[in-house]
Structure formats: structure tokens, C-alpha cells
Scaffold this active site. Structure first.
Site, short mmCIF file in Angstrom:
data_model
loop_
_atom_site.label_atom_id
_atom_site.label_comp_id
_atom_site.label_asym_id
_atom_site.label_seq_id
_atom_site.Cartn_x
_atom_site.Cartn_y
_atom_site.Cartn_z
N ASP A 161 -14.55 -3.26 -2.70
CA ASP A 161 -13.05 -3.18 -2.29
C ASP A 161 -13.98 -3.16 -0.66
OD1 ASP A 161 -12.07 -2.18 -0.03
OD2 ASP A 161 -10.07 -0.69 -1.19
N SER B 274 -3.99 1.91 0.24
CA SER B 274 -4.62 1.90 1.63
C SER B 274 -4.25 2.74 2.32
CB SER B 274 -4.25 0.77 1.39
OG SER B 274 -5.53 0.00 2.64
N TRP B 275 -3.29 2.44 3.58
CA TRP B 275 -3.66 3.52 4.84
C TRP B 275 -2.02 4.67 4.12
CZ3 TRP B 275 -2.25 6.25 8.56
CH2 TRP B 275 -1.62 7.06 9.18
N HIS C 51 -9.57 -5.17 -2.47
CA HIS C 51 -9.39 -4.24 -1.99
C HIS C 51 -7.53 -4.09 -2.25
CE1 HIS C 51 -7.65 -0.26 0.73
NE2 HIS C 51 -6.48 -1.97 1.34
#
Length: 335
Positions: A286, A112-113, A314
């Protein structure tokens, strides 16, 4: 996360805090084989943190497993501090940590980030990166924030959760809930800020995974709460409230600044990564970071390999088998 897929529980052989600025010191730990292949795990968020379960995604006999908490997150101090907290600062911290641990080159794994930060780090320090395994690809665009929090994205898939999310706000602020929630989370009223943060994080959690996964997790949570006494329930709620506040304070700090990235910053510098083996893994459904992110990155970076997980959202737990398999393949390239 499927426990049976993970390696056995292990404890760190080294941990501590690295002073990365006069204000910040970041928590780090090492586990697995001290002489193994250095692998650094970059957590998501911004505002999330490393976890003991993250250690268990890697073969402890082959890997020197390095975890850390980004500025203001997890065990890093001061908690939820926004001062001197930008993407460039986090990139610099990763490089300081690599040097502090006397690592020549390492395998970078991010989610993710964490995939965003990993890519920006690798573009700044390509010689330090052996390879990359990234999942839940996020490129730092404002359009992704709008997709999550606006009426024309995830809201169309989960309208009931979106309505709960925006109906807490005054009617005249519901057209831009991200801005309205951000103002409250950063406001002087701490009680209101904590309530807003819990509502934001709850909504994001509701759209994070496939519906069957969410139902299963809710059932597990209900069973666990049924076994708690009143004091334990109160402590669990207080813990969630504090985590939600620090997480969303950092998340909104970054998001309202477009994650401190220039427009197309990652895509415009992909040539820097052309000699680094990279695997991208993404859930087909996602709703936090739509698959177009991964598809676009793979298009501009054709030497990378894209693995699409057909029945996943996700959350890494829904694609854990694929993530761990790709990590094993990447480790095998260098051992």
C-alpha cells in the site's frame, strides 16, 4: 474489483436524505434483509462516496446493509460544501443516522479514510458498535500526506508519475506540491481548480494499486472509450472532472487541517475499543497508507487481528476476497 466475488446486484428497499444540520443533509440507503444484522459501510476519501457495489460485499440474506454519503460527498447536499464539515460533524452524523434508522448496535465496516472515521466514531460511541472490519488503515497523520505528495515517499517508487504530477507546477512551488495544488483547488479560478483536482486524483490513482492492476484497468478503460462516440466521451470526461473537483476539495480541506484530529488521537484512546472485536486488513504494498499504520494500530490494540494481504496495494479490489471473508466471519459472530 473482482465481480465474481461479489454477491448479486440488489436495489435498496429504503433510501432518503437525513437533515443533519441546517446546512447539510446526507444521503443514505438500506438494502438486504430488513430484519438482518445492521451493517454500516463507511466510505473513504474524504470526498469519495458510497457505491452500488458496496452493497454486494455483504450477504443480503443475513445483513441489513446501510450505506451513506458523508457531508458534501456523493449524493449528499450541498455538494462539496466545506462549511460545518469536520470529523466531529461526520461522527455526529453517523450517530444521528443510527438513531434515525432505529438501529440499536451495528457492525461498522470502513476502508481507508473510512477506517479513520470508523475508529473515531467507535471511540465516541463504543456502546453502538458490535464489531469492526477495517481495511487500508489510515490514522490521520500529516506524515501520510507527506508520504503521498512529497519527494521521499511514494515518489521513490513511481518517480515517473511523481514527475508528471509536480512538473505541471511552477518550479519554485514543486518542493511542496500538496500545498501548491491545494491553493489552486481552493482558488477562485474554477477552471484551474478543476484541472488541478484532476491531476491530483490521477496521480493518487496511479500509485493506488499494484502495477498489474493499474495496467489492467487502463486497458479496460481504453476498450470502453473505444466504444463511445464523441458525446459519450465528453460526458464521461465532464463527470470525472466534477467528481475529481468535489473529491479533492474535500480531501484537501481535511488534510490541510490534519483531518481535524489531535495528534495521536486514535492511538491514545484505543482502550475504549478493548471490548469490540476488530479485524484490520492491509495490503503489503500500500503506497497510499503504508502498512506501518495497520501494524502500529494492531500493536497498540492487541485484541485486534491483523490480516496482511501479500499481493495488494491500497485498493479494496486487490484484497476483496480477504475483506469479504472477514466480514462474513464477523457477521457470523452476531447471527
Amino acid at each position: 474489483m473482482s465481480e465474481e466475488l461479489l454477491f448479486p446486484e440488489i436495489e435498496p428497499f429504503n433510501s432518503g436524505f437525513l437533515q443533519v444540520s441546517p446546512i447539510h443533509k446526507i444521503y443514505y440507503e438500506e438494502s438486504g434483509n430488513p430484519s438482518g444484522l445492521p451493517v454500516v459501510m463507511v466510505h473513504g476519501g474524504p470526498g469519495d462516496c458510497s457505491s452500488p457495489k458496496h452493497r454486494r460485499r455483504f450477504d443480503p440474506e443475513k445483513c441489513r446493509i446501510i450505506l451513506f454519503d458523508q457531508r458534501g460527498a456523493g449524493q449528499s447536499l450541498p455538494s462539496a460544501c466545506l462549511e460545518e464539515n469536520t470529523t466531529d460533524h461526520l461522527v455526529a452524523d453517523m450517530e444521528k443516522l443510527r438513531q434515525h434508522l432505529a438501529v440499536d448496535r451495528w457492525l461498522v465496516v470502513g476502508s481507508s479514510w473510512g477506517s479513520t472515521l470508523s475508529l473515531v466514531y467507535a471511540q465516541a460511541h463504543p456502546a453502538a458498535v458490535l464489531g469492526m472490519v477495517l481495511n487500508g488503515i489510515f490514522l490521520g497523520y500529516r506524515v501520510n500526506t507527506d508520504w503521498i505528495h512529497g519527494p521521499s515517499g511514494a515518489a521513490r517508487i513511481f518517480p515517473e508519475h511523481y514527475d508528471d504530477y509536480i512538473n505541471w507546477l511552477p518550479e519554485d512551488e514543486r518542493s511542496d506540491p500538496f500545498d501548491a495544488y491545494t491553493k489552486r483547488i481552493h482558488g477562485a479560478d474554477k477552471e484551474l481548480a478543476m484541472e488541478a483536482a484532476q491531476r491530483m486524483l490521477t496521480y493518487e490513482g496511479q500509485i493506488m494499486a499494484m502495477e498489474a492492476t493499474t495496467i489492467s484497468k487502463n486497458e479496460e478503460r481504453a476498450e470502453a472509450e473505444a466504444m463511445m462516440d464523441a458525446a459519450e466521451k465528453q460526458a464521461a470526461q465532464a463527470g470525472f472532472a466534477q467528481f475529481a473537483y468535489s473529491h479533492c476539495l474535500l480531501e484537501t480541506h481535511y488534510a490541510q487541517a490534519d483531518f481535524f484530529l489531535k495528534e495521536r488521537q486514535i492511538l491514545d484512546a484505543v482502550d475504549v475499543l478493548k471490548n469490540i472485536p476488530i479485524t484490520l486488513i492491509h495490503g503489503r504494498y500500500d503506497l497510499i497508507c503504508p502498512i506501518k499504520n495497520a501494524y502500529k494500530l494492531n500493536f497498540f490494540m492487541p485484541h485486534s487481528r491483523l490480516v496482511v494481504v501479500s499481493n495488494a496495494g491500497h485498493g479494496t479490489g486487490e484484497m476483496l476476497a480477504e475483506v469479504m471473508a472477514e466480514i462474513d466471519k464477523m457477521v457470523a459472530l452476531f447471527t
